[in-house]
Each structure stands twice: as C-alpha cells, then as structure tokens.
Motif scaffolding. Structure first.
Motif, mmCIF file in Angstrom:
data_model
loop_
_atom_site.group_PDB
_atom_site.id
_atom_site.type_symbol
_atom_site.label_atom_id
_atom_site.label_comp_id
_atom_site.label_asym_id
_atom_site.label_seq_id
_atom_site.Cartn_x
_atom_site.Cartn_y
_atom_site.Cartn_z
ATOM 1 N N TYR A 265 0.849 -1.196 0.000
ATOM 2 C CA TYR A 265 0.000 0.000 0.000
ATOM 3 C C TYR A 265 0.880 1.240 0.000
ATOM 4 O O TYR A 265 1.570 1.524 0.972
ATOM 5 C CB TYR A 265 -0.901 -0.036 1.232
ATOM 6 N N TYR A 266 0.876 1.975 -1.121
ATOM 7 C CA TYR A 266 1.587 3.249 -1.237
ATOM 8 C C TYR A 266 0.590 4.379 -1.012
ATOM 9 O O TYR A 266 -0.400 4.500 -1.736
ATOM 10 C CB TYR A 266 2.205 3.409 -2.622
ATOM 11 N N LEU A 267 0.865 5.229 -0.025
ATOM 12 C CA LEU A 267 0.043 6.390 0.256
ATOM 13 C C LEU A 267 0.913 7.628 0.081
ATOM 14 O O LEU A 267 1.794 7.902 0.903
ATOM 15 C CB LEU A 267 -0.516 6.318 1.678
ATOM 16 N N THR A 268 0.678 8.376 -0.996
ATOM 17 C CA THR A 268 1.535 9.516 -1.310
ATOM 18 C C THR A 268 1.066 10.774 -0.593
ATOM 19 O O THR A 268 -0.122 10.937 -0.283
ATOM 20 C CB THR A 268 1.578 9.778 -2.827
ATOM 21 N N ARG A 269 2.015 11.676 -0.356
ATOM 22 C CA ARG A 269 1.690 12.956 0.286
ATOM 23 C C ARG A 269 1.301 14.018 -0.744
ATOM 24 O O ARG A 269 0.773 15.069 -0.378
ATOM 25 C CB ARG A 269 2.893 13.466 1.082
ATOM 26 N N ASP A 270 1.605 13.768 -2.010
ATOM 27 C CA ASP A 270 1.270 14.721 -3.064
ATOM 28 C C ASP A 270 0.224 14.102 -3.980
ATOM 29 O O ASP A 270 -0.251 12.998 -3.764
ATOM 30 C CB ASP A 270 2.520 15.114 -3.863
ATOM 31 N N GLY A 271 -0.135 14.845 -5.038
ATOM 32 C CA GLY A 271 -1.096 14.345 -6.006
ATOM 33 C C GLY A 271 -2.520 14.494 -5.511
ATOM 34 O O GLY A 271 -2.825 15.282 -4.631
ATOM 35 N N GLY A 272 -3.397 13.713 -6.086
ATOM 36 C CA GLY A 272 -4.806 13.744 -5.726
ATOM 37 C C GLY A 272 -5.474 12.519 -6.303
ATOM 38 O O GLY A 272 -4.907 11.430 -6.300
#
Length: 308
Positions: A265-272
């Motif tokens: 599970y990758y949860l990014t701090r950027d993007g949307g």
C-alpha cells in the motif's frame, strides 16, 4: 423532493473520476485491435495491444487488463497512464476493456463494482462475466499465459479490480488498484489468496483514503479496512508493517501470507485523485503524484506472481 440541480452537479462530478473522452480509438495495425464482442446480450468493446516481438517468438506472454475510471475509455487509459509503452518495453500483452455506456447524452462509461458506479451499477451490468469471457477469448486466441493474468484499474476501474479478485480469483494472478477502494455488494470470500497492490493519495477528496462520502455522494470504505480484510483472506502473518514513511509517501506491507502472496500500500503525500506518474486527465482532473510511478510499480509487483 430531490433538488434537480444538485443531482445534475453530482452526475457531472462523476466525470472527474477520469476525463471523459467520447471518441473511441480505431486501430488498424496488426499488433493493435479495437474489437467488439457480445456478452450477455450486449456489445462490449476493448482495445488490445501486442508487444513488438509478439510474432517473433512462440512464448506465452503475461496479460495485463487495464480498467478505466468513470467517464474514461480505452484510449484515455492508454494515453494518460503509459501502460502500452510499458507493455511494449517489458514484453507483455495489455488489453483495455471498456465499461458499458450510459443511455444519457454523454454516454459515460462505468463499471458495476458492486455499490458503485452510476449506470452500470443501477442496471446490474454483469461486468464480471464480461471480463471472464474476455480473458477466455484472449487466452484461446493469442499466446496468453493463463497463469499470468493481472488486473489494474483507476478509481471505478480499481473498484472493479477488487470485485474481480473477490469473485474470480482463479483467473487472476494479482491486482493493482489506484485511487479506489472496494465496494462489493456481497461479502468477499475469494477461493484463493490474491496479491494486492494499492496506490492512493492523502489529498484524494473524490475517493478519500480514510473513507467517507466522496464524489457523486457515494460512501467509500477506508482503504485500511479493505486491506485488512484482504490480509485476513490471504492469511498474512505479518500485518501492516510500515516499510517507508517520509514526506514523499508511506509504504505499508502485509507479508508471510498464504501461497507467498503479499499486499503493498503506497500512500503519497502529493497528487490527488489521479494515476501517480501519469498525465493529468482533462482540465478538471487532479494533478498526479510525482513521487511514485504507478505503471512501473504495478509491473514490478505483478511479475512476482503466478496464479496457483
């Protein structure tokens, strides 16, 4: 009484799942086919791409199935996410099935993922049967390795990937879901463990990673609870172990699972609400994360696994 203006806004908001491109691709080349097949009395369409060396070898190749989001289609998925370029360089077959069109003016395509979305859900379209039939056709027609069939999807397409993993895991070696969650209408009891890769952004307000009401007024379960359920189904001994947590992204893994499957599970701090490393889908689409590349990650994940 329901406010028609609110309903219209909610419907138009669904288009933000993925940019709506109403034009269907016409591909004449011998490595690329845009075709129609009849399934359950309905004409279903898909775009198939064979890698450049397909006709030069006798090797059975992996197949990756790419499922667009609400309002997208095969051409949009291919254009925005770079999966065909990856397939051509890595040597696998990729197919982009298309959700059924609505009967509205815009003809928006959706998938029946259970409790979402829109026309396909409301009309109980049997998209599981469509993908099952498509896999069988491609395996019998082309040199597809039936043990290396993978499914990825964006938003509503990722939700459909989860449903397929629940209902036909014997056909699928692994799934990768992007900016989505699991919304199956019935309890998920897969007949075998399925490796799962999930990618999301903390800034996604359309399908919130921590659950709640999102785009179109749908309720979306938290991703953590979805992956917890898959951890139990996969018999993972090591649960939610954090492998990375910095200002770019958080990576959580579930390991030591039955049949050597795993969950990432990758949860990014950027993007949307967007495909990480891809292109922004339309003027109203969210900006994709730049700290990971979903297309690269999903192929690295997929190639570790074969269906049992």
């Amino acid at each position: 009484m329901t406010n028609p203006i609110v309903n219209l806004f909610a419907f138009l908001s669904l288009l933000l799942f993925v940019h709506c491109d109403g034009s269907d691709p016409a591909i004449p080349e011998d490595h690329r086919f845009y075709e129609t097949m009849m399934v359950d009395g309905r004409a279903r369409t898909y775009l198939l791409n064979l890698p450049p060396d397909y006709y030069k070898t006798n090797e059975d190749l992996p197949l990756v199935i790419g499922l667009h989001g609400t309002g997208g289609n095969a051409g949009q998925f291919e254009r925005d996410y770079g999966l065909t370029e990856k397939a051509n360089s890595a040597g696998f077959i990729v197919v982009y099935p298309e959700g059924i069109r609505s009967n509205g003016v815009l003809g928006v395509r959706t998938w029946n993922a259970g409790r979402c979305c829109d026309f396909a859900m409301k009309n109980n379209i049997d998209d599981v049967l469509f993908i099952r039939t498509l896999i069988d056709k491609l395996v019998s027609t082309f040199r597809v390795d039936a043990k290396r069939v993978y499914v990825t999807g964006m938003s509503n397409g990722g939700m459909m990937a989860y449903r397929l993993a629940c209902e036909m895991p014997e056909k699928i070696a692994a799934i990768a879901a992007v900016s989505s969650t699991m919304v199956v209408a019935s309890p998920c009891h897969p007949s075998r463990p399925v490796p799962v890769l999930h990618m999301h952004s903390v800034l996604d307000a359309k399908v919130p990673y921590n659950g709640g009401k999102g785009i179109g007024g749908y309720y979306f379960p938290p991703v953590d609870s979805v992956l917890g359920a898959w951890s139990a189904a996969n018999g993972c001994a090591v649960r939610d172990e954090i492998r990375n947590d910095d200002d770019r992204f958080k990576l959580t893994e579930w390991l030591n699972c039955t049949d050597d499957v795993m969950i990432q599970y990758y949860l990014t701090r950027d993007g949307g609400h967007a495909w990480p490393g891809g292109q922004r889908s339309g003027n109203w689409g969210d900006t994709p994360s730049t700290v990971i590349n979903a297309t690269d990650l999903l192929w690295e994940f997929f190639k570790q696994f074969e269906a049992q």
